[in-house]
Design an enzyme around this catalytic site. Sequence first.
Site, short mmCIF file in Angstrom:
data_model
loop_
_atom_site.label_atom_id
_atom_site.label_comp_id
_atom_site.label_asym_id
_atom_site.label_seq_id
_atom_site.Cartn_x
_atom_site.Cartn_y
_atom_site.Cartn_z
NE ARG A 1 -3.47 0.25 2.38
CZ ARG A 1 -3.99 0.57 3.89
NH1 ARG A 1 -3.93 -0.25 4.66
NH2 ARG A 1 -4.71 1.82 3.75
CG ASP B 1 -3.65 9.33 1.22
OD1 ASP B 1 -3.66 10.51 1.81
OD2 ASP B 1 -4.99 9.06 0.84
CG HIS C 1 -8.04 6.37 11.25
ND1 HIS C 1 -9.01 5.83 10.44
CD2 HIS C 1 -8.57 6.69 12.28
CE1 HIS C 1 -10.02 5.95 10.97
NE2 HIS C 1 -9.86 6.25 12.30
CB CYS D 1 9.80 1.27 18.96
SG CYS D 1 10.45 -0.60 19.46
CB CYS E 1 11.74 2.19 22.86
SG CYS E 1 12.67 2.41 20.96
CB CYS F 1 13.28 -0.69 17.00
SG CYS F 1 13.74 1.15 17.99
CB CYS G 1 15.18 -0.86 21.33
SG CYS G 1 13.61 -1.41 21.14
CB THR H 1 -15.57 9.59 5.35
OG1 THR H 1 -15.83 8.47 6.38
CG2 THR H 1 -16.48 10.77 5.86
P1 OAD Z 1 -14.87 3.81 3.09
O1 OAD Z 1 -14.23 2.69 2.12
O2 OAD Z 1 -15.68 3.31 4.31
O3 OAD Z 1 -15.78 4.93 2.21
C1 OAD Z 1 -15.64 5.58 1.05
C2 OAD Z 1 -16.59 6.58 0.77
O4 OAD Z 1 -16.25 7.39 -0.30
C3 OAD Z 1 -17.80 5.93 0.53
O5 OAD Z 1 -18.91 6.68 1.17
C4 OAD Z 1 -17.85 6.18 -1.02
O6 OAD Z 1 -19.18 6.36 -1.46
C5 OAD Z 1 -17.19 7.46 -1.30
N1 OAD Z 1 -16.47 7.78 -2.41
C6 OAD Z 1 -15.98 6.76 -3.30
N2 OAD Z 1 -15.47 7.38 -4.30
C7 OAD Z 1 -15.59 8.85 -4.12
C8 OAD Z 1 -15.11 9.75 -4.92
N3 OAD Z 1 -14.36 9.80 -5.99
N4 OAD Z 1 -15.19 11.15 -4.24
C9 OAD Z 1 -16.02 11.21 -3.22
N5 OAD Z 1 -16.44 10.21 -2.36
C10 OAD Z 1 -16.31 8.79 -2.86
O7 OAD Z 1 -13.61 4.73 3.67
P2 OAD Z 1 -13.64 5.57 4.99
O8 OAD Z 1 -14.89 6.24 5.35
O9 OAD Z 1 -12.49 6.48 4.81
O10 OAD Z 1 -9.79 2.81 9.10
O11 OAD Z 1 -13.31 4.51 6.20
C11 OAD Z 1 -12.69 4.92 7.46
C12 OAD Z 1 -11.99 4.02 7.93
O12 OAD Z 1 -12.46 2.65 7.95
C13 OAD Z 1 -10.42 4.05 7.30
O13 OAD Z 1 -9.70 5.20 7.84
C14 OAD Z 1 -9.85 2.86 7.89
C15 OAD Z 1 -11.12 1.87 7.65
O14 OAD Z 1 -11.15 0.87 8.35
C16 OAD Z 1 -8.69 2.13 9.55
O15 OAD Z 1 -8.19 1.35 8.88
C17 OAD Z 1 -8.51 2.27 11.15
#
Ligand code: OAD
Length: 238
Positions: free
Chosen positions: A67, A100, A115, A123, A126, A143, A145, A183
């Site tokens: 990734r 990212d 996040h 680490c 430590c 690390c 350590c 999101t």
């Molecule tokens: P999701 O994959 O859950 O949601 C992505 C959202 O972006 C969806 O609602 C899509 O409809 C929308 N989407 C897709 N393409 C788009 C575009 N071109 N423009 C605008 N919107 C678009 O991702 P997150 O909500 O970021 O956490 O997920 C939250 C967390 O879940 C992440 O940070 C990660 C994951 O598990 C951890 O790993 C702790």
Amino acid sequence: MFEKISDQLKKAKNIVFVTGAGISQESGIPTFRGKDGLWRKYDPMTLATIDAFYQNPKLVWEWYEERRQNILAANPNPGHKAIAELEQYKQVSVLTQNIDGLHQRAGSTNVYELHGSIITIKCTVCDFKDTITSNFTQLPPLCKCGNMLRPDVVWFGEALPQDIWKSAIEQSSSCDVMVVVGTSLAVSPANLLPVYAKQNGALMIEVNPDETPMSGTMDLSVRSSAAKTLPELISIVK
Ligand code: OAD
């Protein structure tokens, strides 16, 4: 798109963006829950928890390395760039669930990484923390350590960095406008940030091709992509 709220947007002093994987989708970085989402192909419990890491650190590291390479090869898109450009006209904060670094690479200076970051390591034992500057010769990397290094990201079951979370709540509770972009609002506690803004009477805007659990409370929902929509928002504020 924004005609209905253009006066409020022009008057706004303090705009907060809450962003998720969708804003980077047009940079070629997969989301988690969409059609080609990572969590449709992979089980997060085997890749994004501390138990998974201790069970198979090499596997977890290989997944994050792949990734990371993809992310480093990607570029900020017009959505990230529009948010950065908005700093010329308004006070702007970005509260992102993304790891990212694309907001910073686009030029945003006030980014809160809820996040963590895939570009930093820490680490497991430590206090060592650093930015990754080159490829590792062995996985998992160790690390100085002697203990294992891990990506500086928040895994399921882990707390958010508390100073960043506190600032995110403060920003959300005091902004004039909140723009929630890309999101699913499926993950807590980041999905509470729009609630703080709403309680403070902020103008609420959502940019997402799909509905979210907060869609019903938005003043405006733009059902389009971030890269298409955000440059238009900036053109109103200019
Ligand atoms: P999701 O994959 O859950 O949601 C992505 C959202 O972006 C969806 O609602 C899509 O409809 C929308 N989407 C897709 N393409 C788009 C575009 N071109 N423009 C605008 N919107 C678009 O991702 P997150 O909500 O970021 O956490 O997920 C939250 C967390 O879940 C992440 O940070 C990660 C994951 O598990 C951890 O790993 C702790």
